[in-house]
Every structure is written in structure tokens, then in C-alpha cells.
Design a protein around this motif. Structure first.
Motif, PDB file in Angstrom:
ATOM      1  N   GLN A   1      -5.543   2.379  13.382  1.00 33.08           N
ATOM      2  CA  GLN A   1      -5.580   3.731  12.803  1.00 33.08           C
ATOM      3  C   GLN A   1      -5.886   3.641  11.286  1.00 33.08           C
ATOM      4  N   VAL A   2      -5.548   2.450  10.572  1.00 35.20           N
ATOM      5  CA  VAL A   2      -5.894   2.154   9.123  1.00 35.20           C
ATOM      6  C   VAL A   2      -7.525   2.322   9.113  1.00 35.20           C
ATOM      7  N   SER A   3      -8.149   1.693  10.232  1.00 33.28           N
ATOM      8  CA  SER A   3      -9.575   1.490  10.186  1.00 33.28           C
ATOM      9  C   SER A   3     -10.187   2.852  10.307  1.00 33.28           C
ATOM     10  N   CYS A   4      -9.655   3.744  11.095  1.00 31.94           N
ATOM     11  CA  CYS A   4      -9.855   4.978  11.564  1.00 31.94           C
ATOM     12  C   CYS A   4      -9.800   5.843  10.123  1.00 31.94           C
ATOM     13  N   LEU A   5      -8.913   5.639   9.435  1.00 34.34           N
ATOM     14  CA  LEU A   5      -8.704   6.482   8.131  1.00 34.34           C
ATOM     15  C   LEU A   5      -9.467   5.905   6.947  1.00 34.34           C
ATOM     16  N   LYS A   6     -10.400   4.783   7.006  1.00 34.45           N
ATOM     17  CA  LYS A   6     -11.230   4.575   6.150  1.00 34.45           C
ATOM     18  C   LYS A   6     -12.354   5.552   6.039  1.00 34.45           C
ATOM     19  N   ASN A   7     -12.642   6.321   7.123  1.00 34.62           N
ATOM     20  CA  ASN A   7     -13.591   7.124   7.042  1.00 34.62           C
ATOM     21  C   ASN A   7     -13.160   8.596   6.880  1.00 34.62           C
TER      22      ASN A   7
ATOM     23  N   LYS B   1       4.302   8.878   8.265  1.00 42.83           N
ATOM     24  CA  LYS B   1       5.056   8.576   7.164  1.00 42.83           C
ATOM     25  C   LYS B   1       4.650   7.169   6.733  1.00 42.83           C
ATOM     26  N   LYS B   2       4.608   6.168   7.804  1.00 39.17           N
ATOM     27  CA  LYS B   2       4.269   4.756   7.450  1.00 39.17           C
ATOM     28  C   LYS B   2       2.674   4.598   7.056  1.00 39.17           C
ATOM     29  N   LEU B   3       1.842   5.395   7.580  1.00 42.14           N
ATOM     30  CA  LEU B   3       0.488   5.442   7.096  1.00 42.14           C
ATOM     31  C   LEU B   3       0.268   5.858   5.590  1.00 42.14           C
ATOM     32  N   ILE B   4       1.068   6.860   5.125  1.00 39.58           N
ATOM     33  CA  ILE B   4       0.956   7.393   3.963  1.00 39.58           C
ATOM     34  C   ILE B   4       1.800   6.350   2.812  1.00 39.58           C
ATOM     35  N   ASP B   5       2.703   5.708   3.388  1.00 46.31           N
ATOM     36  CA  ASP B   5       3.294   4.584   2.680  1.00 46.31           C
ATOM     37  C   ASP B   5       2.393   3.329   2.242  1.00 46.31           C
ATOM     38  N   MET B   6       1.569   3.069   3.220  1.00 50.68           N
ATOM     39  CA  MET B   6       0.644   2.020   3.256  1.00 50.68           C
ATOM     40  C   MET B   6      -0.485   2.453   2.524  1.00 50.68           C
ATOM     41  N   GLU B   7      -0.792   3.751   2.035  1.00 50.66           N
ATOM     42  CA  GLU B   7      -1.623   4.489   1.447  1.00 50.66           C
ATOM     43  C   GLU B   7      -3.022   4.218   2.050  1.00 50.66           C
ATOM     44  N   ALA B   8      -2.910   4.351   3.541  1.00 48.20           N
ATOM     45  CA  ALA B   8      -4.150   4.329   4.454  1.00 48.20           C
ATOM     46  C   ALA B   8      -4.331   6.084   4.620  1.00 48.20           C
TER      47      ALA B   8
ATOM     48  N   ARG C   1      14.270  14.443  13.942  1.00 50.01           N
ATOM     49  CA  ARG C   1      14.471  15.479  12.499  1.00 50.01           C
ATOM     50  C   ARG C   1      14.584  14.681  11.508  1.00 50.01           C
ATOM     51  N   ASP C   2      15.490  13.675  11.464  1.00 47.52           N
ATOM     52  CA  ASP C   2      15.594  12.893  10.093  1.00 47.52           C
ATOM     53  C   ASP C   2      14.415  12.570   9.693  1.00 47.52           C
ATOM     54  N   GLU C   3      13.491  11.700  10.683  1.00 48.64           N
ATOM     55  CA  GLU C   3      12.498  11.032  10.148  1.00 48.64           C
ATOM     56  C   GLU C   3      11.407  12.262   9.747  1.00 48.64           C
ATOM     57  N   PHE C   4      11.336  13.446  10.267  1.00 48.60           N
ATOM     58  CA  PHE C   4      10.430  14.558   9.651  1.00 48.60           C
ATOM     59  C   PHE C   4      10.914  15.033   8.276  1.00 48.60           C
ATOM     60  N   TRP C   5      12.323  15.169   8.255  1.00 48.85           N
ATOM     61  CA  TRP C   5      12.730  15.469   6.870  1.00 48.85           C
ATOM     62  C   TRP C   5      12.431  14.473   5.657  1.00 48.85           C
ATOM     63  N   GLU C   6      12.632  13.264   5.937  1.00 47.66           N
ATOM     64  CA  GLU C   6      12.489  12.168   5.188  1.00 47.66           C
ATOM     65  C   GLU C   6      10.835  12.386   4.861  1.00 47.66           C
ATOM     66  N   LEU C   7       9.960  12.454   5.624  1.00 48.23           N
ATOM     67  CA  LEU C   7       8.527  12.508   5.426  1.00 48.23           C
ATOM     68  C   LEU C   7       8.373  13.774   4.546  1.00 48.23           C
ATOM     69  N   TYR C   8       9.042  15.134   4.870  1.00 50.92           N
ATOM     70  CA  TYR C   8       8.867  16.322   4.300  1.00 50.92           C
ATOM     71  C   TYR C   8       9.234  16.320   2.781  1.00 50.92           C
ATOM     72  N   THR C   9      10.535  15.763   2.470  1.00 47.91           N
ATOM     73  CA  THR C   9      11.043  15.809   1.117  1.00 47.91           C
ATOM     74  C   THR C   9      10.352  14.509   0.217  1.00 47.91           C
ATOM     75  N   THR C  10       9.891  13.583   0.772  1.00 47.86           N
ATOM     76  CA  THR C  10       8.877  12.479   0.212  1.00 47.86           C
ATOM     77  C   THR C  10       7.673  12.834  -0.200  1.00 47.86           C
ATOM     78  N   HIS C  11       6.886  13.645   0.394  1.00 45.67           N
ATOM     79  CA  HIS C  11       5.617  13.760   0.416  1.00 45.67           C
ATOM     80  C   HIS C  11       5.152  15.223   0.406  1.00 45.67           C
ATOM     81  N   PHE C  12       5.744  16.176   0.988  1.00 50.01           N
ATOM     82  CA  PHE C  12       5.397  17.580   1.022  1.00 50.01           C
ATOM     83  C   PHE C  12       5.989  18.497   0.420  1.00 50.01           C
ATOM     84  N   HIS C  13       7.269  18.434  -0.091  1.00 48.65           N
ATOM     85  CA  HIS C  13       8.195  19.445  -0.774  1.00 48.65           C
ATOM     86  C   HIS C  13       7.525  19.877  -1.871  1.00 48.65           C
ATOM     87  N   GLN C  14       7.077  19.036  -2.894  1.00 43.91           N
ATOM     88  CA  GLN C  14       6.641  19.333  -4.058  1.00 43.91           C
ATOM     89  C   GLN C  14       5.397  20.168  -4.060  1.00 43.91           C
ATOM     90  N   ARG C  15       4.526  19.708  -3.261  1.00 43.20           N
ATOM     91  CA  ARG C  15       3.223  20.217  -2.839  1.00 43.20           C
ATOM     92  C   ARG C  15       3.604  21.635  -2.259  1.00 43.20           C
TER      93      ARG C  15
END
Length: 279
Positions: free
Chosen positions: A180-186, A199-206, A235-249
Motif C-alpha cells: 500500500q505504501v508503494s501504491c501511494l507513491k503514485n 490512520k496508520k498510513l497517514i501516521d507513516m506519511e504514506a 467506532r473508536d478507531e474512526f473517531w480517533e482518526l477523525y479528531t487527529t486528522h479531519f476535525h480541523q479541516r
């Protein structure tokens, strides 16, 4: 000459008469019913027919969906937003979908065309954007689902957008994160996945977010009655993703949320009523 005397057969005693046929069989022993109550139970009554559930009243307006989203956000995080914080959420945060087109898997691509307007081809289909340097692995459209199987269904439904520029599968089942990391280089326009892997791929900056414009939250309920917001771990995984990366946007207006699928307003009202009672 005297005749020999005939010996007469001894006569049977009348006290023990000979029994023939069925009379000679031993009588059957009857099982003892002592201590047992006679079985005179009436047949069990059939349960009454189930009450006819009221037809779901769908959340169709942007304000209704926004209220539902905020209620879920507060409930999952155990918080109560102030009136000032609530003012930051506007109806513009929600993608308004056409009411004339059903919100099922087969119609997702048509709904997304409408939500992006006249720029949908460039945003969702082009392999390279003219005159723009874009971050690799930064989709414009991201769908988030309950499971890998459901993500794959949505992935297939978006094929009209992926002929020129392939979409990214961002879930764990049968897929290695290295691939998946290789795919996201494109260059990527569309991605479909589950909260944990995204969330894991965002945290890896991929997985980049610089172009992300619409996040589709799949409101589909599976055969067991589960949805993205009903299984505690998901549900908890989603809201962690949301609050960390989507809320302010979302609050800044650079990101919109699309609640895709049927939301039962009757269930929402009951949940909201319990929440209001606890305030």
C-alpha cells in the motif's frame, strides 16, 4: 378269565384350570404412575405477531445529518460541545446528496460526480493535474467503511473513476502495508479503506491529505445489524482518526463529510432523547 383293568387318566384339579391361547400369556406389567401428575397441559399459545415497525424516517437534510454527526461525535468521545464550539459546524460541512437517486453501492459514483460538480473529471479521473504539482498518494475522495469486504464493494463501484488513475485499497485483509505504501507513491484520486489502516498510513506519511476534499462515511448496516458507528472498536478507531486528522479541516471548510446510506431517524431520535436527558 378276567379282563385287564384300564387305568383311567388322573383328573386335573379344578383349582388350577388350564389356560389356552392368549389367556396363557403373562399379563403385561403396567408402569407405575405413582407420584406423577396427569399430563393435561394445554398446547402452548403462539406468540402474538410482531408489531409492524414504523417506516424509517430518513435524515435527508444537511442540518439533520449534521446534527446526527455531532451527536455521534459527542457520544463517542464523552464530551458536550459548548454553543461556541457548535457554531463552528455549519451545513456546508455536509455533502448534500440527491434525494431522487438511491444511496446504494451502484449509485455511489453518480452521487460523487454531482458532489464535485463540473470539476469531477479532473478531481476524480485525471492521472495528472494540469499545471499543478500535487503530493503523491493524496486522494481527493476517501471512503471509510466498517470492514474490508464493504470497502472492496465501494472500491468496485467507483470503477468509472479508476480507468486512467487506479484507486488505492486501504484495508488490512489480504493486503500488505508495504504494498500500500508503494501504491501511494503514485498519483491517487480515490481511496477506500477502514479506519485503522487509513490512520496508520497517514501516521507513516504514506497517505497524504493535501488534496482531500470529500470523506464518505459508509452508513451501511451489515446482516448482523452492525455499522461504522455501532461496533465499539471500529467506532473508536474512526473517531480517533477523525479528531487527529479531519476535525480541523472540516471546521476550516477544506473538507466535507458525506454520510452515505440509510440513517434511521427514529433510532437517532431515541438516542438523542437519552443524551438530552443525561445533560
Amino acid at each position: 378269565m378276567a379282563k385287564p383293568q384300564k387305568h383311567s387318566k388322573p383328573q386335573r384339579s379344578s383349582k388350577h384350570p388350564v389356560k389356552h391361547g392368549r389367556d396363557n400369556l403373562k399379563p403385561r406389567t403396567k408402569s407405575s404412575n405413582k407420584g406423577k401428575k396427569p399430563n393435561h397441559k394445554a398446547p402452548p399459545e403462539l406468540p402474538p405477531p410482531p408489531a409492524v415497525a414504523p417506516a424509517p424516517e430518513l435524515l435527508t437534510t444537511a442540518s439533520q445529518q449534521l446534527e446526527f454527526f455531532i451527536q455521534q461525535y459527542q457520544s463517542a468521545n464523552g464530551i458536550q460541545l459548548s454553543s461556541l464550539e457548535l457554531e463552528s459546524f455549519t451545513n456546508a460541512c455536509i455533502v448534500k446528496l440527491s434525494e431522487s437517486l438511491p444511496q446504494d453501492v451502484s449509485n455511489l459514483s453518480e452521487h460523487m460526480k454531482a458532489s464535485f460538480g463540473s470539476s469531477w473529471k479532473e478531481a476524480l479521473c485525471k492521472k495528472q493535474l494540469s499545471g499543478k504539482n500535487t503530493e503523491p498518494g493524496s486522494p481527493t475522495l476517501l471512503t471509510i467503511s466498517l470492514s474490508a469486504l464493504r470497502s472492496l464493494e465501494l472500491f468496485r463501484s467507483l470503477k468509472p473513476f479508476t480507468k486512467e488513475c487506479p484507486a488505492a485499497k486501504l484495508f488490512a485483509k489480504h493486503l500488505k502495508i508495504e504494498d500500500q505504501v508503494s501504491c501511494l507513491k503514485n498519483h491517487v484520486n480515490v481511496a477506500c479503506g477502514t479506519p485503522s489502516r487509513i490512520k496508520k498510513l497517514i501516521d507513516m506519511e504514506a497517505l497524504g491529505l493535501s488534496r482531500l476534499s470529500v470523506v464518505v462515511l459508509d452508513m451501511h448496516t451489515d446482516v448482523k445489524g452492525y455499522s461504522l458507528f455501532s461496533i465499539p472498536q471500529i467506532r473508536d478507531e474512526f473517531w480517533e482518526l477523525y479528531t487527529t486528522h479531519f476535525h480541523q479541516r472540516l471546521l476550516s471548510g477544506s473538507l466535507r463529510i458525506c454520510l452515505y446510506g440509510t440513517i434511521d431517524a427514529n433510532n437517532f431520535k431515541r438516542t438523542k432523547g437519552r443524551s438530552d436527558a443525561n445533560e
